[in-house]
Design an enzyme around this catalytic site. Sequence first.
Site, short mmCIF file in Angstrom:
data_model
loop_
_atom_site.label_atom_id
_atom_site.label_comp_id
_atom_site.label_asym_id
_atom_site.label_seq_id
_atom_site.Cartn_x
_atom_site.Cartn_y
_atom_site.Cartn_z
N LYS A 114 -32.81 -62.28 51.64
CA LYS A 114 -32.63 -61.03 50.89
C LYS A 114 -32.90 -61.25 49.42
O LYS A 114 -33.49 -60.40 48.75
CB LYS A 114 -31.21 -60.48 51.09
CG LYS A 114 -30.97 -59.89 52.47
CD LYS A 114 -29.65 -59.14 52.48
CE LYS A 114 -29.20 -58.76 53.87
NZ LYS A 114 -27.87 -58.15 53.89
N LYS A 194 -37.40 -60.27 64.17
CA LYS A 194 -36.21 -59.51 64.57
C LYS A 194 -36.37 -58.03 64.22
O LYS A 194 -36.93 -57.70 63.18
CB LYS A 194 -35.02 -60.10 63.79
CG LYS A 194 -33.67 -59.64 64.24
CD LYS A 194 -32.60 -60.19 63.31
CE LYS A 194 -32.67 -59.55 61.94
NZ LYS A 194 -31.48 -59.72 61.10
N LYS A 197 -33.36 -52.98 60.24
CA LYS A 197 -33.25 -51.68 59.57
C LYS A 197 -34.19 -51.56 58.40
O LYS A 197 -34.61 -50.47 58.03
CB LYS A 197 -31.83 -51.51 59.03
CG LYS A 197 -30.78 -51.14 60.04
CD LYS A 197 -29.41 -51.16 59.36
CE LYS A 197 -28.30 -50.79 60.32
NZ LYS A 197 -26.97 -51.01 59.75
#
Length: 328
Positions: A114, A194, A197
Amino acid sequence: METRQKVFSGLQPTGNIHIGNYLGALKNWVSFQDSYETVYCVVDLHAITVPYDPVEFKKDRIAAAKVLLAMGIDPERSMFYFQSQVPQHAELSWILGTMTPTGVLNRMTQYKEKADKVGANLGLYSYPVLMAADILLFNADLVPVGDDQRQHLEMARDLAERFNNRFGEVFHIPEAYIPDVSARIMSLTDPQVKMSKSDANPKSMVLVLDVPDAINKKIKSAVTDSDPGVRYDPTEKPGISNLLEIMSACTGVSIDALVDEYATSGYGVFKQAVADVVIEEFAPIRVAYERLDDADVARMMHKGALDARIAAEAYQAKVRAAVGLDRI
Ligand code: AMP
Ligand code: TRP
């Protein structure tokens, strides 16, 4: 009196809830209500560690609570609330932060990913400490999560042990509950990564609130391979293996049995069967979601937070006493 084991888990109210969230974790949240004492939290403080728009965020927060209620989280049986409305989470996070080596945080893979994408900040860095506080605050025994949370759970266990060794037995050592099938649902457009969102491509994920036609199209156009046999082989056939996991987790039928049934049926027939199963799984959730009223949900969450604050305070008083911060 026999006391039931306690379950805690959290969901970030960022954007749309997808089938990976559902099959990796949320489906278990619902079923655990039958046999455990359950505490479920919409972790809004975690969600603000990445850039966000406060107006959209307020809507997403209520929408996330509504989806969970529509799935079957029952406020009569579970403690259910927004994390920011129970200040003990942040207080315990601070205390645990004082015993978290920065070297451990530097190794957290989600932080590194992130931080590379959106930039580092202190909240993002200490995200796993707040998550440990969530879990330890209620002395949870079991934490249903997807595979991507394994490392965070390990850190929560280490912190509990570190705390207990230094200050006496205060915390239970929590266990992750990660499903055998469907712990890591992959993107429909790139089955090597994966489902996430934050993926910009809406075709990469089926959302819990998607209408049947959208589910159908997304699953029918899921990326697979050119060898037509339906087999479970995540390395050679990641797309088909992902669909097998989805179908198995929705129906409870084993992957082996599904392979026996569809081995030679061709991808068209198999994908249609997967789409039908997912449509059936999500239809009642969408109907229940439409029936829920935002103001009612806000009231329910407010009530949940009042109860959670009382419960959390009872535990947190023990933590304060153990570390020498008793209220005087
Ligand atoms: P989050 O949306 O990051 O708060 O995640 C909510 C839950 O969904 C967590 O328990 C995650 O581990 C789980 N999860 C997220 N993405 C996936 C995925 N692609 N497959 C399985 N579980 C997932
Ligand atoms: N980090 C978790 C995720 O991204 C969300 C979360 C926050 C959580 N606190 C938690 C999960 C406590 C389980 C227990 O999915």
